[in-house]
Design a protein around this motif. Structure first.
Motif, PDB file in Angstrom:
ATOM      1  N   ILE A  68      16.574   4.308 -11.386  1.00 31.26           N
ATOM      2  CA  ILE A  68      16.781   4.333  -9.937  1.00 31.26           C
ATOM      3  C   ILE A  68      15.814   5.306  -9.277  1.00 31.26           C
ATOM      4  N   SER A  69      15.633   6.479  -9.889  1.00 36.47           N
ATOM      5  CA  SER A  69      14.728   7.488  -9.333  1.00 36.47           C
ATOM      6  C   SER A  69      13.289   6.983  -9.295  1.00 36.47           C
ATOM      7  N   ASP A  70      12.850   6.363 -10.398  1.00 37.65           N
ATOM      8  CA  ASP A  70      11.469   5.881 -10.446  1.00 37.65           C
ATOM      9  C   ASP A  70      11.277   4.687  -9.521  1.00 37.65           C
ATOM     10  N   PHE A  71      12.325   3.879  -9.370  1.00 39.87           N
ATOM     11  CA  PHE A  71      12.257   2.750  -8.451  1.00 39.87           C
ATOM     12  C   PHE A  71      12.110   3.247  -7.011  1.00 39.87           C
ATOM     13  N   SER A  72      12.810   4.325  -6.684  1.00 40.13           N
ATOM     14  CA  SER A  72      12.673   4.939  -5.364  1.00 40.13           C
ATOM     15  C   SER A  72      11.264   5.493  -5.176  1.00 40.13           C
ATOM     16  N   ARG A  73      10.765   6.190  -6.204  1.00 42.08           N
ATOM     17  CA  ARG A  73       9.409   6.751  -6.131  1.00 42.08           C
ATOM     18  C   ARG A  73       8.373   5.650  -5.952  1.00 42.08           C
ATOM     19  N   TYR A  74       8.600   4.534  -6.605  1.00 39.59           N
ATOM     20  CA  TYR A  74       7.702   3.381  -6.504  1.00 39.59           C
ATOM     21  C   TYR A  74       7.550   2.933  -5.051  1.00 39.59           C
ATOM     22  N   HIS A  75       8.667   2.882  -4.325  1.00 37.34           N
ATOM     23  CA  HIS A  75       8.635   2.439  -2.927  1.00 37.34           C
ATOM     24  C   HIS A  75       8.176   3.558  -1.988  1.00 37.34           C
ATOM     25  N   VAL A  76       8.478   4.804  -2.332  1.00 45.68           N
ATOM     26  CA  VAL A  76       7.955   5.919  -1.536  1.00 45.68           C
ATOM     27  C   VAL A  76       6.432   5.933  -1.590  1.00 45.68           C
ATOM     28  N   ALA A  77       5.889   5.692  -2.779  1.00 49.00           N
ATOM     29  CA  ALA A  77       4.437   5.680  -2.933  1.00 49.00           C
ATOM     30  C   ALA A  77       3.792   4.634  -2.027  1.00 49.00           C
ATOM     31  N   MET A  78       4.355   3.425  -2.024  1.00 52.75           N
ATOM     32  CA  MET A  78       3.785   2.382  -1.164  1.00 52.75           C
ATOM     33  C   MET A  78       3.974   2.722   0.309  1.00 52.75           C
ATOM     34  N   ALA A  79       5.115   3.309   0.667  1.00 55.92           N
ATOM     35  CA  ALA A  79       5.350   3.674   2.064  1.00 55.92           C
ATOM     36  C   ALA A  79       4.324   4.694   2.541  1.00 55.92           C
ATOM     37  N   VAL A  80       4.027   5.696   1.705  1.00 50.83           N
ATOM     38  CA  VAL A  80       3.054   6.731   2.080  1.00 50.83           C
ATOM     39  C   VAL A  80       1.651   6.151   2.171  1.00 50.83           C
ATOM     40  N   VAL A  81       1.263   5.390   1.149  1.00 46.24           N
ATOM     41  CA  VAL A  81      -0.080   4.798   1.148  1.00 46.24           C
ATOM     42  C   VAL A  81      -0.247   3.844   2.328  1.00 46.24           C
ATOM     43  N   ALA A  82       0.756   3.012   2.579  1.00 45.31           N
ATOM     44  CA  ALA A  82       0.681   2.062   3.690  1.00 45.31           C
ATOM     45  C   ALA A  82       0.650   2.786   5.028  1.00 45.31           C
ATOM     46  N   ALA A  83       1.366   3.909   5.152  1.00 46.51           N
ATOM     47  CA  ALA A  83       1.341   4.668   6.403  1.00 46.51           C
ATOM     48  C   ALA A  83      -0.058   5.216   6.668  1.00 46.51           C
ATOM     49  N   ILE A  84      -0.721   5.712   5.616  1.00 45.49           N
ATOM     50  CA  ILE A  84      -2.092   6.208   5.771  1.00 45.49           C
ATOM     51  C   ILE A  84      -3.023   5.078   6.200  1.00 45.49           C
ATOM     52  N   VAL A  85      -2.877   3.926   5.552  1.00 51.78           N
ATOM     53  CA  VAL A  85      -3.713   2.769   5.900  1.00 51.78           C
ATOM     54  C   VAL A  85      -3.448   2.329   7.337  1.00 51.78           C
ATOM     55  N   ALA A  86      -2.185   2.351   7.754  1.00 49.52           N
ATOM     56  CA  ALA A  86      -1.838   1.957   9.124  1.00 49.52           C
ATOM     57  C   ALA A  86      -2.505   2.874  10.142  1.00 49.52           C
ATOM     58  N   VAL A  87      -2.495   4.183   9.868  1.00 47.73           N
ATOM     59  CA  VAL A  87      -3.141   5.131  10.774  1.00 47.73           C
ATOM     60  C   VAL A  87      -4.639   4.849  10.866  1.00 47.73           C
ATOM     61  N   VAL A  88      -5.259   4.588   9.714  1.00 47.30           N
ATOM     62  CA  VAL A  88      -6.697   4.287   9.702  1.00 47.30           C
ATOM     63  C   VAL A  88      -6.985   3.015  10.494  1.00 47.30           C
ATOM     64  N   LEU A  89      -6.177   1.982  10.290  1.00 45.17           N
ATOM     65  CA  LEU A  89      -6.400   0.718  10.991  1.00 45.17           C
ATOM     66  C   LEU A  89      -6.202   0.865  12.501  1.00 45.17           C
ATOM     67  N   ILE A  90      -5.183   1.612  12.897  1.00 49.64           N
ATOM     68  CA  ILE A  90      -4.954   1.827  14.332  1.00 49.64           C
ATOM     69  C   ILE A  90      -6.125   2.591  14.941  1.00 49.64           C
ATOM     70  N   GLY A  91      -6.606   3.615  14.207  1.00 50.94           N
ATOM     71  CA  GLY A  91      -7.772   4.359  14.693  1.00 50.94           C
ATOM     72  C   GLY A  91      -8.996   3.486  14.816  1.00 50.94           C
ATOM     73  N   MET A  92      -9.213   2.618  13.824  1.00 55.41           N
ATOM     74  CA  MET A  92     -10.343   1.687  13.892  1.00 55.41           C
ATOM     75  C   MET A  92     -10.210   0.762  15.086  1.00 55.41           C
ATOM     76  N   SER A  93      -9.009   0.262  15.321  1.00 54.25           N
ATOM     77  CA  SER A  93      -8.795  -0.649  16.441  1.00 54.25           C
ATOM     78  C   SER A  93      -9.105   0.029  17.769  1.00 54.25           C
ATOM     79  N   VAL A  94      -8.664   1.270  17.921  1.00 53.39           N
ATOM     80  CA  VAL A  94      -8.924   2.008  19.166  1.00 53.39           C
ATOM     81  C   VAL A  94     -10.422   2.185  19.373  1.00 53.39           C
TER      82      VAL A  94
END
Length: 268
Positions: A182-208
């Motif tokens: 359960i702990s590693d499964f949570s970490r698995y999704h936290v990792a994607m959430a963090v990485v995707a959040a960084i990518v989202a910020v980059v994409l929004i900045g590029m769009s602006v």
């Protein structure tokens, strides 16, 4: 040179990770079937042991899978840089192609679109492999439940499902191995959430940035405005997709047990 480097990196992405991952002390595996069989045997032993720490066999498989994802993430990241550089050169050449024939401009535009789509796919590949490297045990779980399961493995998976269901419905204490899952499964999704959040910020900045350049470009330069507008729309749409990924993974990470049970029941 960039095209040749990109082709070489694609080949390396397919071939090299298995060899690089096998350089560890536990060696590697002949193919995916060999890896799956080793994982299933080690998981049965780990579950039956009742310990929280990985058994030696499972630790060897998880370490191999960690090295495998690190190798793929690094190669994919380098490929992404090469594709980005190639894409910039192609689109700049397209913008300067006013004096060239229509066929030449169409070829440059087609190549630019292809490289851009490959870069988007490669970005997703980098994200997925970073996620797998952060939580390699959770990344291995699909190999347990997908395909035919019988004998000791089927019994073990039934026990996992039952103990998960009991812990959710009755508040029973989960066994140590299940807590680790359960702990590693949570970490698995936290990792994607963090990485995707960084990518989202980059994409929004590029769009602006792209829309600002679009606004500053004169209406007479229609080719430049079309390119800037197209990339502005693409980056904005991609940022929305990535934000959905952030929300979905954050929700799962906050309450991973139901999602893990759904996975083992075939609903994930």
């Amino acid at each position: 040179m960039l095209v040749a480097l990109a082709v070489a990196l694609v080949a390396a992405f397919v071939v090299a990770p298995r060899t690089l991952a096998a350089s560890g002390p536990d060696g590697g595996f002949v193919d995916k079937r060999d890896l799956t069989e080793a994982l299933r045997e080690a998981f049965v032993d780990y579950w039956s042991s009742g310990d929280r720490d990985f058994s030696p066999g499972l630790e060897g498989v998880v370490d191999y899978w960690f090295r495998y994802h690190v190798a793929k993430a690094v190669i994919a990241a380098i490929l992404l840089i090469v594709l980005a550089a190639l894409g910039v050169l192609l689109w700049k050449a397209f913008l300067r192609a006013g004096g060239l024939g229509a066929e030449r401009r169409a070829a440059l535009a087609s190549a630019g679109v292809l490289v851009t789509m490959l870069a988007v796919f490669t970005s997703a590949t980098v994200m997925a492999n970073v996620q797998g490297a952060v939580a390699p045990f959770a990344s291995l779980l699909p190999m347990l439940a997908v395909g035919e399961t019988d004998g000791e493995l089927a019994d073990t998976l039934d026990q996992v499902r039952q103990r998960l269901a009991d812990s959710l419905s009755g508040g029973d204490q989960a066994p140590p191995a299940l807590e680790v899952m359960i702990s590693d499964f949570s970490r698995y999704h936290v990792a994607m959430a963090v990485v995707a959040a960084i990518v989202a910020v980059v994409l929004i900045g590029m769009s602006v940035v792209l829309w600002k350049r679009f606004a500053r470009t004169g209406s007479s330069d229609r080719r430049t405005r079309r390119v800037l507008g197209s990339f502005g729309v693409l980056s904005a749409l991609l940022s929305l997709v990535v934000i959905v990924v952030v929300v979905a993974n954050t929700t799962t990470a906050a309450d991973p047990a139901p999602a893990l049970l759904a996975f083992f029941e075939g609903g994930w």
